[in-house]
Design a protein around this motif. Structure first.
Motif, PDB file in Angstrom:
ATOM      1  N   ARG A  26      41.259  52.142  38.867  1.00 12.94           N
ATOM      2  CA  ARG A  26      42.228  52.968  38.144  1.00 12.94           C
ATOM      3  C   ARG A  26      42.776  52.254  36.912  1.00 12.94           C
ATOM      4  N   ALA A  27      43.123  50.985  37.048  1.00 14.30           N
ATOM      5  CA  ALA A  27      43.696  50.252  35.915  1.00 14.30           C
ATOM      6  C   ALA A  27      42.700  50.076  34.778  1.00 14.30           C
ATOM      7  N   ALA A  28      41.414  50.074  35.108  1.00 16.17           N
ATOM      8  CA  ALA A  28      40.380  49.931  34.075  1.00 16.17           C
ATOM      9  C   ALA A  28      39.955  51.281  33.500  1.00 16.17           C
ATOM     10  N   GLY A  29      40.548  52.355  33.996  1.00 15.97           N
ATOM     11  CA  GLY A  29      40.272  53.670  33.417  1.00 15.97           C
ATOM     12  C   GLY A  29      39.209  54.467  34.117  1.00 15.97           C
ATOM     13  N   ALA A  30      38.934  54.153  35.387  1.00 13.07           N
ATOM     14  CA  ALA A  30      37.950  54.946  36.130  1.00 13.07           C
ATOM     15  C   ALA A  30      38.465  56.371  36.298  1.00 13.07           C
TER      16      ALA A  30
ATOM     17  N   ALA B 270      31.717  43.073  45.260  1.00 18.08           N
ATOM     18  CA  ALA B 270      32.988  43.172  45.974  1.00 18.08           C
ATOM     19  C   ALA B 270      34.087  42.373  45.262  1.00 18.08           C
ATOM     20  N   ASP B 271      33.751  41.196  44.759  1.00 15.61           N
ATOM     21  CA  ASP B 271      34.752  40.391  44.048  1.00 15.61           C
ATOM     22  C   ASP B 271      35.191  41.081  42.761  1.00 15.61           C
ATOM     23  N   TYR B 272      34.249  41.662  42.038  1.00 15.08           N
ATOM     24  CA  TYR B 272      34.579  42.384  40.800  1.00 15.08           C
ATOM     25  C   TYR B 272      35.486  43.571  41.135  1.00 15.08           C
ATOM     26  N   ARG B 273      35.145  44.295  42.176  1.00 17.59           N
ATOM     27  CA  ARG B 273      35.973  45.426  42.628  1.00 17.59           C
ATOM     28  C   ARG B 273      37.378  44.957  42.980  1.00 17.59           C
ATOM     29  N   ASP B 274      37.477  43.873  43.720  1.00 16.63           N
ATOM     30  CA  ASP B 274      38.776  43.405  44.189  1.00 16.63           C
ATOM     31  C   ASP B 274      39.642  42.854  43.059  1.00 16.63           C
ATOM     32  N   HIS B 275      39.041  42.607  41.906  1.00 16.29           N
ATOM     33  CA  HIS B 275      39.805  42.245  40.706  1.00 16.29           C
ATOM     34  C   HIS B 275      40.013  43.452  39.796  1.00 16.29           C
ATOM     35  N   GLY B 276      39.848  44.645  40.361  1.00 20.57           N
ATOM     36  CA  GLY B 276      40.120  45.869  39.617  1.00 20.57           C
ATOM     37  C   GLY B 276      39.131  46.167  38.515  1.00 20.57           C
ATOM     38  N   TYR B 277      37.917  45.596  38.596  1.00 24.72           N
ATOM     39  CA  TYR B 277      36.886  45.798  37.574  1.00 24.72           C
ATOM     40  C   TYR B 277      37.372  45.395  36.188  1.00 24.72           C
ATOM     41  N   GLN B 278      38.277  44.431  36.154  1.00 25.41           N
ATOM     42  CA  GLN B 278      38.782  43.921  34.879  1.00 25.41           C
ATOM     43  C   GLN B 278      37.850  42.817  34.384  1.00 25.41           C
ATOM     44  N   ASP B 279      37.509  42.850  33.119  1.00 22.79           N
ATOM     45  CA  ASP B 279      36.621  41.829  32.567  1.00 22.79           C
ATOM     46  C   ASP B 279      37.396  40.597  32.128  1.00 22.79           C
ATOM     47  N   THR B 280      38.524  40.809  31.450  1.00 24.98           N
ATOM     48  CA  THR B 280      39.366  39.702  31.012  1.00 24.98           C
ATOM     49  C   THR B 280      40.222  39.224  32.174  1.00 24.98           C
ATOM     50  N   GLY B 281      40.235  37.925  32.387  1.00 27.24           N
ATOM     51  CA  GLY B 281      41.063  37.367  33.445  1.00 27.24           C
ATOM     52  C   GLY B 281      40.412  37.336  34.806  1.00 27.24           C
ATOM     53  N   THR B 282      39.228  37.916  34.935  1.00 23.96           N
ATOM     54  CA  THR B 282      38.503  37.894  36.205  1.00 23.96           C
ATOM     55  C   THR B 282      37.553  36.691  36.223  1.00 23.96           C
ATOM     56  N   PRO B 283      37.554  35.919  37.299  1.00 25.60           N
ATOM     57  CA  PRO B 283      36.579  34.824  37.385  1.00 25.60           C
ATOM     58  C   PRO B 283      35.183  35.400  37.657  1.00 25.60           C
ATOM     59  N   HIS B 284      34.302  35.276  36.689  1.00 26.81           N
ATOM     60  CA  HIS B 284      32.948  35.802  36.822  1.00 26.81           C
ATOM     61  C   HIS B 284      31.999  34.647  37.149  1.00 26.81           C
ATOM     62  N   PRO B 285      31.587  34.513  38.392  1.00 30.54           N
ATOM     63  CA  PRO B 285      30.668  33.416  38.722  1.00 30.54           C
ATOM     64  C   PRO B 285      29.265  33.621  38.176  1.00 30.54           C
TER      65      PRO B 285
END
Length: 450
Positions: free
Chosen positions: A109-113, A233-248
């Protein structure tokens, strides 16, 4: 080694081939969009729909427009086009990971889905503007009457804005992918190194529905799948936010960026058709091309290679993704010539040891002619290569004929053994039928396919 293409029992004439390809797309049409396959892939996939629209335009430009409109109807407010749009009429357990896993309308939702549709949260290669431009050209009158380009242009521009602004995670002017499914070449050996950093989700936490409809020897391994699930699952749990999300997992993929460049050029054409200034799209395409050449072109390999964004090192594996920049019209002639030489050389054997270009290096230690993107030849990537070769003056007649023959003899397979053309994966695959229709339509008109 001499290539041998399996012969169809009845021998498909070009007319019969067109009829059968048409049947595949009509059968896979759901009313608003086309599934890649009713069994293995029962929803709408992003880059599949772009290729499908390119083929559908020869049957029904109106339906091809609808294909893209349906996909873009599920676009997120931040501009991203999700890689899957789920059909609510399909039971939730028919595909994994399904809507209950992605939870886009809540987690995104926060990412505009959108609240009105369930989708995945990751993306796929941006072929959409190229598809929209070709669909418009197939019937400009109907397109203008329906305001097709008027409605799609701002959405496609927003899609490219998202990629350019939110996914330049290394600051080098290139788009990064954050999941192996995003470049569309899911289990390519190119991802093996970056994936080793990922702790896989336990096997008990998910169910491999794909193995119900596909042979295990042809699908990604359980270990790889566990890593895919963990990343998603990790991307989902960070709200699908690109900035500020740890992307392994952060990779600069040449094919993904090349398709964005081609689509920026297509957006320039669309802007001109709408009497708007195309300059920004030409400038963005030129800037991307410059970054692609600076950071991913490897002269000693004679092709583009992926780069691991975490270690800032080149991934040495040779994949068909590194040949796809041939579709860039403004590619320097010496680079285009080197790519053509590499495509026909021992690593890909196009026209000599292979029927169609394999998805991965024939001489690579991970080559597997049966397993998904670790060796088999795909029709969409070979269609892109044919287009790129033609742009740069290469001979493409033989490749076009092999594409058509391999589709007919394999029953429009998802992918084929690159050396023999024997079908693998699921049959009656939509983008296979679509690229066949595109090639046949132009040949029938006595024109070079564009």
């Amino acid at each position: 080694m001499t290539t041998t293409l399996a012969t169809a029992p009845e021998g498909l004439t070009r007319l019969r081939l067109r009829q059968e390809a048409t049947r595949v797309l009509l059968t896979n049409w759901t009313g608003n969009s086309t599934v890649p396959s009713h069994t293995l892939y029962p929803h709408q996939w992003s880059w599949d729909s772009a290729f499908i629209a390119i083929g559908l335009r020869h049957l029904s430009p109106r339906r091809a427009q609808r294909e893209l409109e349906t996909l873009l109807g599920a676009q997120w407010a931040d501009g991203r086009i999700p890689h899957i749009v789920f059909n609510p009429a399909v039971r939730p357990d028919a595909y994994f990971p399904g809507p209950d896993f992605w939870r886009s309308s809540t987690s995104g939702r926060a990412a505009g889905a959108p609240a009105w549709a369930e989708t995945s949260g990751i993306v796929q290669p941006p072929v959409h503007a190229l598809a929209a431009a070709l669909v418009h050209e197939s019937d400009p009158e109907t397109s203008r009457r329906r305001g097709f380009l008027e409605r799609l242009y701002p959405r496609l521009t927003a899609w490219h804005d998202y990629l350019l602004h939110e996914r330049d995670l290394t600051g080098r002017g290139l788009v990064c992918v954050v999941h192996p499914w995003e470049p569309g070449m899911d289990n390519s050996p190119c991802w093996d190194g970056p994936l080793h950093r990922i702790v896989p989700a336990p096997g008990s936490s998910f169910s491999r529905v794909d193995l119900v409809h596909g042979e295990q020897a042809e699908r990604p391994t359980d270990l790889d799948y566990g890593r895919y699930v963990r990343l998603a699952a990790d991307y989902r749990d960070h709200g699908y936010q690109d900035t500020g999300t740890p992307h392994p997992f952060v990779v600069e993929d040449p094919g993904f960026n090349a398709l964005l460049i081609a689509s920026e050029h297509a957006l320039a054409d669309i802007a001109e058709a709408l009497d708007r200034d195309p300059q920004q799209h030409h400038e963005r395409a030129d800037a991307l091309t410059e970054s692609l050449l600076r950071h991913l072109w490897q002269p000693e390999a004679g092709m583009f290679l992926c780069r691991d964004g975490h270690t800032d090192t080149v991934i040495e594996e040779r994949s068909v993704t590194g040949l796809l920049p041939l579709i860039i019209p403004s590619l320097p002639s010496q680079v285009a010539a080197a790519l053509q030489h590499t495509a026909r050389g021992p690593h890909f054997g196009l026209g000599s040891t292979t029927v169609l270009a394999p998805s991965y290096d024939l001489q690579g230690t991970a080559f597997d002619a049966y397993r998904y993107w670790r060796g088999p030849a795909w029709f969409n990537t070979n269609w892109l290569l044919e287009r790129g070769l033609r742009h740069h003056g290469g001979q493409t007649h033989a490749l076009r004929e092999r594409l058509l023959d391999a589709a007919g003899t394999s029953n429009f397979a998802e992918y084929v053994d690159p050396r023999t053309g024997q079908g693998r994966g699921t049959p009656h695959f939509s983008w296979t039928a679509a690229v066949v229709l595109d090639l046949l339509a132009r040949l029938q008109d006595g024109e070079e396919p564009r």
